[in-house]
Design a protein around this motif. Sequence first.
Motif, mmCIF file in Angstrom:
data_model
loop_
_atom_site.group_PDB
_atom_site.id
_atom_site.type_symbol
_atom_site.label_atom_id
_atom_site.label_comp_id
_atom_site.label_asym_id
_atom_site.label_seq_id
_atom_site.Cartn_x
_atom_site.Cartn_y
_atom_site.Cartn_z
ATOM 1 N N UNK A 148 0.839 -1.199 0.000
ATOM 2 C CA UNK A 148 0.000 0.000 0.000
ATOM 3 C C UNK A 148 0.876 1.253 0.000
ATOM 4 N N UNK A 149 0.778 2.106 -1.026
ATOM 5 C CA UNK A 149 1.606 3.316 -1.039
ATOM 6 C C UNK A 149 1.339 4.235 0.147
ATOM 7 N N UNK A 150 0.179 4.086 0.760
ATOM 8 C CA UNK A 150 -0.133 4.906 1.932
ATOM 9 C C UNK A 150 0.855 4.659 3.069
ATOM 10 N N UNK A 151 1.343 3.406 3.168
ATOM 11 C CA UNK A 151 2.318 3.110 4.225
ATOM 12 C C UNK A 151 3.519 4.031 4.128
ATOM 13 N N UNK A 152 4.051 4.174 2.919
ATOM 14 C CA UNK A 152 5.269 4.969 2.735
ATOM 15 C C UNK A 152 4.965 6.464 2.790
#
Length: 468
Positions: free
Chosen positions: A40-44
């Motif tokens: 999930x790009x939200x993590x980064x």
Amino acid sequence: MVFLDDDRLFDAEPKARDIARALYAGIKDLPLVSPHGHTDPRWYAENEKFPDPARLLIVPDHYVFRMLFSQGTRLEDLGVPTTDGSAVEADGRKIWRLFAKNYYLFRGTPTRLWLDHTFATLFGVTERLSEANADAIYDRIAGLLERDDFRPRALFERFNLEVISTTDAALDDLRWHRMIRDSGWQGRVVPAYRPDSVVDPDFPGFAENLDKLADITGEDSGHWSGYLAAHRKRRAYFKEFGATSSDHGHPTAETANLSPKEAGTLFDRVRTGHADARERGQFRAQMLTEMAKMSVDDGLVLQIHPGAWRNHSPSMLQRFGRDKGFDIPTRTDYVAGLKPLLDAVGTDPNLSIILFTLDESVYARELAPLAGVYPALRLGPPWWFHDSPEGMRRFREMATETAGFYNTVGFNDDTRAFPSIPARHDVARRVDCAFLARLVTEHRLDEDEAHEVAHDLAYNLVKKAYKL
């Protein structure tokens, strides 16, 4: 006791084992390139702490919960969310205890290899997980997850990830990628264009998705030409955020190459909901060829992931939604299926297509011969159910004789389970070194060549194939 033997996955025969050790020593610390996956790009972007161990390692990982479900454990008891929001287990410790009690089910599986590697190398666990030590291991992992050096960006850097590609729907606004870019963090996270929701007439909400495509591009998706123009705009938008590939998860590898008039007529039937099953399949086939033609123009690498019967259980789909372990491999025809696309653009030097399969019977009969002659084709690594030591060995044995090493693209981990990425790459590197060592002992490859190939398989080929 967890003991990651230094010689795991190497041949027991001493000479081959020694060569594999030397090959592995030369590549084990190379940076990881992860060109296709589902983290999930939200993590980064937000760089928040990961939740408890259960929600990090069990709840989102279908490799884990499908095995437990097969032995009678309810997904609700593992905390897997339901589509209607009805209650599921929310206590991470209870979920973990249930997992630990059934950890023996993973004996001999790649999931066990990945988890043991993750437990030992990332969290410093020195005992094999069991019902007896479940709480102690849970507490250790939970404590580490509270530390800043276990946040997503810190782990990205610890894993020596050079680049990771997420897989993002065509309608995604890429806000998390924008946040990453604007944050100043140097970690390289890029999107991949996944248009299934707007090319598959059987995708839930397809008609509404085409309306959204029109809204966000300003193109008239009610007509064939406007619909194609909308795709071109979205692909260009993804490229602004570093995308180098598109990804297509079609039921089959069927392609078509209709005339513009025929394609427009077919699109009208699909767009208005009047297409039958054959026509809907033909539309998906046509869109693979259209995407290939767009790749010739814009340079995005075309990934084709066909051959899964998605959501095989209607009742589980209704209760838990997509991607819950009920996707099953099917037979897949590549020679006839891809022919219309290959007739159109298969020898174009500007096109790069990476083929994956869940049907291992086609490695030697279809995929290797195709990739061994068409300049546009490369073979993706063993995927999904075959991302295993045995699957990787079978792939090398069946594909190398016809396609060689250099019509393959190295390894990608294709995972949603972020902590398992180093483990998956390590397995692939070890299996490849063992395979190369065998060729050396059989006098089919010189040892200096084997070192070059090992480096290429671990690092160079994937960067070249995905233009990274």
